[in-house]
Scaffold this motif. Structure first.
Motif, short mmCIF file in Angstrom:
data_model
loop_
_atom_site.label_atom_id
_atom_site.label_comp_id
_atom_site.label_asym_id
_atom_site.label_seq_id
_atom_site.Cartn_x
_atom_site.Cartn_y
_atom_site.Cartn_z
N UNK A 71 0.83 -1.20 0.00
CA UNK A 71 0.00 0.00 0.00
C UNK A 71 0.87 1.25 0.00
N UNK A 72 1.97 1.21 0.73
CA UNK A 72 2.89 2.35 0.73
C UNK A 72 3.54 2.52 -0.63
N UNK A 73 3.91 1.40 -1.26
CA UNK A 73 4.51 1.43 -2.60
C UNK A 73 3.52 2.02 -3.60
N UNK A 74 2.26 1.61 -3.52
CA UNK A 74 1.24 2.09 -4.44
C UNK A 74 1.01 3.59 -4.25
N UNK A 75 1.00 4.05 -3.00
CA UNK A 75 0.76 5.46 -2.71
C UNK A 75 1.87 6.35 -3.26
N UNK A 76 3.10 5.81 -3.37
CA UNK A 76 4.24 6.60 -3.85
C UNK A 76 4.27 6.69 -5.37
N UNK A 77 3.54 5.84 -6.06
CA UNK A 77 3.60 5.84 -7.52
C UNK A 77 3.01 7.12 -8.10
N UNK A 78 3.72 7.67 -9.07
CA UNK A 78 3.22 8.84 -9.77
C UNK A 78 2.28 8.44 -10.89
N UNK A 79 2.40 7.21 -11.37
CA UNK A 79 1.53 6.70 -12.41
C UNK A 79 0.80 5.48 -11.85
N UNK A 80 -0.31 5.08 -12.48
CA UNK A 80 -1.09 3.95 -11.96
C UNK A 80 -0.28 2.68 -11.84
N UNK A 81 0.60 2.41 -12.81
CA UNK A 81 1.38 1.19 -12.77
C UNK A 81 2.84 1.49 -13.09
N UNK A 82 3.74 1.06 -12.25
CA UNK A 82 5.16 1.12 -12.54
C UNK A 82 5.57 -0.26 -13.01
N UNK A 83 5.81 -0.41 -14.30
CA UNK A 83 6.19 -1.72 -14.82
C UNK A 83 7.62 -2.04 -14.40
N UNK A 84 7.79 -3.18 -13.82
CA UNK A 84 9.11 -3.65 -13.44
C UNK A 84 9.06 -5.16 -13.31
N UNK A 85 10.21 -5.80 -13.50
CA UNK A 85 10.28 -7.23 -13.28
C UNK A 85 10.59 -7.49 -11.82
N UNK A 86 10.06 -8.57 -11.27
CA UNK A 86 10.43 -8.95 -9.90
C UNK A 86 11.88 -9.42 -9.86
N UNK A 87 12.42 -9.49 -8.67
CA UNK A 87 13.78 -10.02 -8.51
C UNK A 87 13.81 -11.49 -8.88
N UNK A 88 14.71 -11.91 -9.76
CA UNK A 88 14.80 -13.32 -10.11
C UNK A 88 15.56 -14.11 -9.05
N UNK A 89 15.22 -15.39 -8.93
CA UNK A 89 15.95 -16.30 -8.04
C UNK A 89 16.80 -17.20 -8.92
N UNK A 90 18.11 -17.07 -8.81
CA UNK A 90 19.05 -17.77 -9.69
C UNK A 90 19.52 -19.06 -9.04
N UNK A 91 19.45 -20.16 -9.79
CA UNK A 91 19.90 -21.47 -9.32
C UNK A 91 20.79 -22.09 -10.41
N UNK A 92 21.62 -23.06 -10.03
CA UNK A 92 22.42 -23.76 -11.04
C UNK A 92 21.53 -24.47 -12.05
N UNK A 93 22.01 -24.60 -13.27
CA UNK A 93 21.23 -25.26 -14.32
C UNK A 93 20.88 -26.69 -13.94
N UNK A 94 21.70 -27.30 -13.07
CA UNK A 94 21.48 -28.70 -12.69
C UNK A 94 20.29 -28.88 -11.77
#
Length: 290
Positions: A71-94
């Motif tokens: 809710x705090x993040x939404x209140x700070x937005x200047x536009x309705x939606x801030x497009x961004x990717x979430x943080x990825x979780x990196x694992x070994x290919x195996x």
């Protein structure tokens, strides 16, 4: 073991699930860790004498913390939606590291998290807690300040949006890896036709460059292939990893992170590509894990 040590041990037994809730709610690994720490602080100050299910108690507590952050993040937005990717979780290919299994349970891929980021905070909470962690609506309702029936409607609305926007990827991980490897080989060779062949005709590429450039959306096999051909040199430095449990690539020549790429593969072709190119966020990730 004294009372404090016992409480710490009990909390640690549930840390994985608490962090998984926070990650699904926030899409940020650093904010998820902050929420987990806040949950511990609240536990350490609370009287839990009558708490029979500490895991459920912690799940609702971290849910409330995350709801406030959203809710705090939404209140700070200047536009309705801030497009961004979430943080990825990196694992070994195996395979996924055992410590990451709880974080990535239920196939919480980047594509799913992107959709969750479009929901209203209360919708996201109701959906995540009920559909993923089986928290009863009667327990979720006080957190969002609504009746149980109204909370059910929140989750239902969120569920419809998630189902409409996402399709389960192919289940065969080795086959997914073959498709991703074919993409990488074609990208390294600058082979436009081979790239088009491995891409779904309606493939969508999402690129998060941070504040340097606008959020990038490229749709269509030919356009995505043209984009990949331009980065043939960088592709020579890419290495296979798992990103949120699905095949992906980390590009980091001489240890300098350039990008993290995740593939969503359906029907034997790449249907979605998520690319994180934001240097500030890349610097905070543990890319060595792959």
């Amino acid at each position: 073991m004294d009372g404090r040590d016992d409480l710490t041990a009990r909390f640690e037994a549930h840390r994985g699930q608490v962090r998984a809730v926070a990650y699904r709610m926030l899409g940020s690994l650093s904010e998820a860790d902050d929420a987990v720490q806040e949950a511990w602080l609240r536990l350490s100050r609370a009287d839990t004498t009558d708490v029979r299910n500490l895991g459920a108690w912690l799940t609702t507590v971290v849910g409330r913390i995350c709801l406030d952050l959203l809710r705090s993040r939404t209140a700070r937005r200047e536009e309705p939606l801030d497009l961004r990717l979430p943080d990825p979780v990196i694992s070994p290919a195996a395979g996924v590291d055992p410590e990451q299994e709880a974080l990535l349970a239920d196939s919480v891929g980047l594509a799913m998290l992107v959709v969750l980021d479009t929901l209203q905070p209360a919708e996201r909470l109701a959906f995540v807690l009920h559909d993923t962690f089986a928290v009863p609506f009667d327990d979720i309702a006080p957190i969002v300040g609504r009746s149980a029936d109204a909370t059910k409607m929140l989750a239902s609305r969120a569920r419809r949006r998630v189902q409409a926007a996402t399709t389960a990827p192919d289940a065969d991980l080795p086959r997914q890896r073959e498709v991703a490897d074919a993409f990488l080989a074609a990208a390294r060779a600058g082979d436009f036709d081979a790239l088009v062949a491995v891409l779904d005709p309606d493939v969508l590429l999402r690129g998060d460059h941070g504040t340097q450039r606008a959020f990038e959306l490229i749709r269509g096999a030919r356009r995505v292939a043209e984009n990949a051909v331009r980065f043939a040199e960088a592709a020579r430095h890419a290495r296979p990893v798992l990103v949120n449990g699905v095949p992906g690539l980390v590009t980091a020549p001489d240890g300098r992170p350039l990008s993290v790429m995740a593939f969503t593969i359906r029907g034997g072709r790449i249907a979605e590509i998520d690319v994180l190119v934001d240097p500030d966020r890349l610097a905070r990730l543990d890319l060595a894990a792959g």
